[in-house]
Design an enzyme around this catalytic site. Sequence first.
Site, PDB file in Angstrom:
ATOM      1  N   VAL A 127      40.140  48.712  37.898  1.00  0.00           N
ATOM      2  CA  VAL A 127      39.702  49.772  37.031  1.00  0.00           C
ATOM      3  C   VAL A 127      38.243  50.107  37.245  1.00  0.00           C
ATOM      4  CG1 VAL A 127      39.682  51.285  35.014  1.00  0.00           C
ATOM      5  CG2 VAL A 127      41.844  49.712  35.612  1.00  0.00           C
ATOM      6  N   TYR A 128      37.272  48.932  37.054  1.00  0.00           N
ATOM      7  CA  TYR A 128      36.092  49.135  36.960  1.00  0.00           C
ATOM      8  C   TYR A 128      35.548  49.838  38.459  1.00  0.00           C
ATOM      9  CZ  TYR A 128      31.209  47.323  38.130  1.00  0.00           C
ATOM     10  OH  TYR A 128      29.926  47.398  38.129  1.00  0.00           O
TER      11      TYR A 128
END
Length: 221
Positions: free
Chosen positions: A129-130
Amino acid sequence: MKVAIAGGHGKIALLLARQLADAGHEAVSLIRKPEQSDDVRAAGGTPVVLDLENSTATQVAEALAGCDAAVFAAGAGPSSGAARKWTVDRDGAVLLAAGAQLAGAYRFVVVSSMGAGQGDAESDDVFQVYLAAKGEADDAVRESGLDWTIVRPGQLTDDPGTGRVTVGEHVGRGAIPRADVAAVLVAVLDRPSTVRTTFELVGGDTPVGEALEALPSGPLV
């Protein structure tokens, strides 16, 4: 040059403030907590309390008044959940860019990440997600009217800086001391040839200035 640094209490940001001060520039360090002010001053920066997760573009512009440039070095941190990857790592960069435009701080540098844009926004893996959030942030900055540079370092370490790096469109996995990332940021701010350029960064054998001079001018994506 007067340079605003978002994420001003972070490790790279504190090193950057010191290196900017040593080079004769002025660092304005944006921090979330007033108690971080003494650390910023010790590093040579001027603290300004501003929470990017709870501010408007106008408030950011007020904090950046008089600045010539802005560096996005903020991040939610490795212990944060997926939600803050969006609100800090993506939305914080977008908001800082909007504020910089309003303030006339058109030189804009992003500390991104190697692999940005290659993550999975729907993954249960927070790192995926980062990477997705960082990619969306980079895309938004590229679409702004700013004179941007996006720096994508590899694995960050707290080792002493060497002053020598490897930069390029794709350089392969590797590590780099945070102090050398800060040195690249300082050098980038003074090099118009790096405007609208995205490059990866790891440790290497080439002095920072020489490495940046060897980069092709114009977009590397």
